[in-house]
Write an enzyme that holds these catalytic residues in place. Structure first.
Site, PDB file in Angstrom:
ATOM      1  N   GLU A   1       3.508  -0.357  -1.977  1.00 41.41           N
ATOM      2  CA  GLU A   1       3.408  -0.399  -3.429  1.00 41.41           C
ATOM      3  C   GLU A   1       3.923   0.907  -4.022  1.00 41.41           C
ATOM      4  O   GLU A   1       3.445   1.987  -3.650  1.00 41.41           O
ATOM      5  CB  GLU A   1       1.955  -0.591  -3.879  1.00 41.41           C
ATOM      6  CG  GLU A   1       1.356  -1.950  -3.575  1.00 41.41           C
ATOM      7  CD  GLU A   1      -0.078  -2.073  -4.086  1.00 41.41           C
ATOM      8  OE1 GLU A   1      -0.478  -3.205  -4.374  1.00 41.41           O
ATOM      9  OE2 GLU A   1      -0.781  -1.048  -4.194  1.00 41.41           O
ATOM     10  N   CYS A   2       4.859   0.834  -4.943  1.00 38.86           N
ATOM     11  CA  CYS A   2       5.298   1.955  -5.771  1.00 38.86           C
ATOM     12  C   CYS A   2       5.714   3.159  -4.931  1.00 38.86           C
ATOM     13  O   CYS A   2       6.821   3.198  -4.401  1.00 38.86           O
ATOM     14  CB  CYS A   2       4.216   2.309  -6.780  1.00 38.86           C
ATOM     15  SG  CYS A   2       4.815   3.243  -8.196  1.00 38.86           S
ATOM     16  N   GLY A   3       4.851   4.154  -4.761  1.00 35.68           N
ATOM     17  CA  GLY A   3       5.190   5.299  -3.936  1.00 35.68           C
ATOM     18  C   GLY A   3       5.556   4.898  -2.521  1.00 35.68           C
ATOM     19  O   GLY A   3       6.428   5.502  -1.886  1.00 35.68           O
TER      20      GLY A   3
ATOM     21  N   SER B   1       7.402  -3.252  -3.440  1.00 35.98           N
ATOM     22  CA  SER B   1       7.724  -3.380  -4.862  1.00 35.98           C
ATOM     23  C   SER B   1       7.020  -2.269  -5.621  1.00 35.98           C
ATOM     24  O   SER B   1       6.221  -1.523  -5.061  1.00 35.98           O
ATOM     25  CB  SER B   1       7.286  -4.752  -5.393  1.00 35.98           C
ATOM     26  OG  SER B   1       5.891  -4.772  -5.660  1.00 35.98           O
TER      27      SER B   1
END
Length: 459
Positions: free
Chosen positions: A333-335, A435
């Site tokens: 996720e993200c990072g 994502s």
């Protein structure tokens, strides 16, 4: 259950009014009184909950009505309250601020009504006298059905100043003023581009918070607060269908947990543990070896601040690539997405090699690339969703990812019934999915069945 239970929402007139600081002081104070305190936060924020946890010693929980249907959220809340005497729920933004212009959608006010909790309104006492009553009255009249049970005044200069404010509010608004918060040195929270610095990155010195709590004990009527917080009823909830209790038996999940990656909802980890899998933690920054595992989770955080260290830990990058190649089910996720990409350009313009599992380049910007709630519909089978399934989540990032592979999800941001943005996102490469979307698994526990099935498919 509610007969001996207390809860309240500490709400503010807007962002930056001191909600988090006052919440932390109250958590420390109530814990010092010997109460079992459950901290909570309205909305998706990871940073405030991290500070709640650090100061209180109990994992703070997110109450997010965009991601979670009301019955599910209520069930989660009821479960957490089984071991608590009082819930301190920090609101989000201003009391009536939610998603769009509907004050009853994703706002602190809506959450208070859903849970049946009283609201304690925090108002700013700086450079004001009788006019503060007009502010409180406006919040009362905006939604008369909301139980604004008490008021706390922040940033008060003196006892004389406080008495003036108290008399005005109680005279014109007929609501009790529970005390005030004076200016106190040493309790300001550090900030950076995504908001607060994480509690994980800071060695949290408990002494200033204990001293702040001692001050609040003198300036707030805590007994009155506790009396107002007693619940007459308790929200009914119902769990959605959960994975079988042995669905994860024999599997090990390795969770990245260090200064670079630490954004996780505790409820998500609890749901995974309920499947019977084994959860272990590792550090992409400091460890040279991956744990023996069939699943890996790389959460959000600040990899851009640690890009050099991550890039130099070649052994970990190699082990991640090897795990991906043998089919370990990896979710990011993200990072985590930034770390799994080919390269990362930090805010200084320096570019660092990353894991190169999701081909693409991350670049830090100077403003938010995307912020807020959104939906993502899977176009093909992914680690968390089958074709057509929709995930609800939250994005908050300054980086942008330029992919070299096809996106697998259609994303959109809808507010007040209008689609504001639509874009492609989410990338599936082999048994790895990444994502920018942060999700709460309880919204669709089938996500875990997909992930577990992917892990078992390569055993």
């Amino acid at each position: 259950m509610a007969a001996n239970f207390r809860a309240f929402v500490l709400a503010g007139t807007g962002s930056g009014c001191g909600k988090t600081t006052v919440t932390l002081g109250l958590l420390s104070l109530l814990k010092k009184r010997g109460l079992r305190v459950q901290p909570c936060k309205v909305g998706p924020d990871y940073l405030d909950t991290g500070w709640h946890t650090a100061v209180c010693g109990t994992a703070s929980r997110n109450l997010d009505s965009f991601m979670l249907p009301a019955p599910t959220l209520n069930a989660l809340f009821r479960e957490q309250m089984q071991q608590a005497d009082i819930a301190v729920i920090e609101g989000v933004m201003g009391l009536y601020d939610g998603y769009g212009t509907d004050p009853n959608y994703c706002s602190s006010a809506a959450m208070a009504k859903q849970l049946g909790c009283p609201v304690i309104l925090l108002v700013d006492g700086k450079a004001v006298s009788t006019s503060i009553a007009a502010t409180v009255m406006g919040f009362q009249h905006f939604d008369p059905s909301l139980n604004i049970a008490g008021v706390i005044v922040n940033r008060v200069n003196s006892e004389t100043h406080y008495q003036l404010l108290k008399v005005a509010i109680e005279r014109y608004c007929s609501v009790p003023v529970l005390g005030y918060v004076p200016r106190v040195d040493g309790v300001a929270l550090p900030e950076r581009h995504l908001g607060l610095v994480t509690a994980r990155e800071s060695i949290v010195n408990q002494l200033p918070w204990h001293e702040f709590a001692a001050t609040l004990e003198q300036t707030l009527d805590i007994d009155a607060l506790l009396a107002l917080s007693r619940l007459d009823t308790f929200p009914m909830g119902e769990w959605p269908a959960l994975p079988a209790a042995d669905a994860g038996a024999g599997l090990t999940l390795a969770i990245a947990d260090d200064e670079a990656f630490n954004f996780y909802y505790p409820d998500n980890i609890t749901l995974l543990e309920r499947t019977g899998l084994n959860v272990v933690r590792f550090s992409p920054l400091h460890d040279t070896c991956l744990p023996d595992c069939q699943m890996i989770w790389l959460g959000g955080g600040y990899p851009e601040l640690h890009a050099a260290t991550l890039a130099r830990n070649v052994s970990m990058l190699e082990q991640l690539r090897a795990a991906h190649q043998r089919g370990v089910a990896i979710y990011a996720e993200c990072g985590g997405l930034m770390y799994l990409g080919s390269s990362l350009e930090d805010s200084n313009g320096d570019t660092w090699s990353m894991a190169d599992i999701i081909p693409g380049h991350s670049k830090m910007g100077k403003r938010l690339t995307r912020f807020g709630y959104c939906e993502a519909q899977a176009e093909q089978q992914t680690l968390l969703a089958a074709p057509g399934e929709v995930l609800r989540g939250h994005e908050f990032h300054y980086s942008d990812f330029t992919p070299q592979t096809q996106a697998v999800m259609n994303c959109r941001k809808v507010r007040d019934g209008k689609t504001l943005q639509a874009w492609s996102g989410g990338w599936q490469v082999g048994n790895t999915f990444a994502s920018y979307l942060h999700v709460h698994f309880a919204q669709r526990p089938e996500m875990l069945n997909h992930w577990l099935a992917a892990a078992r498919s390569v055993l």
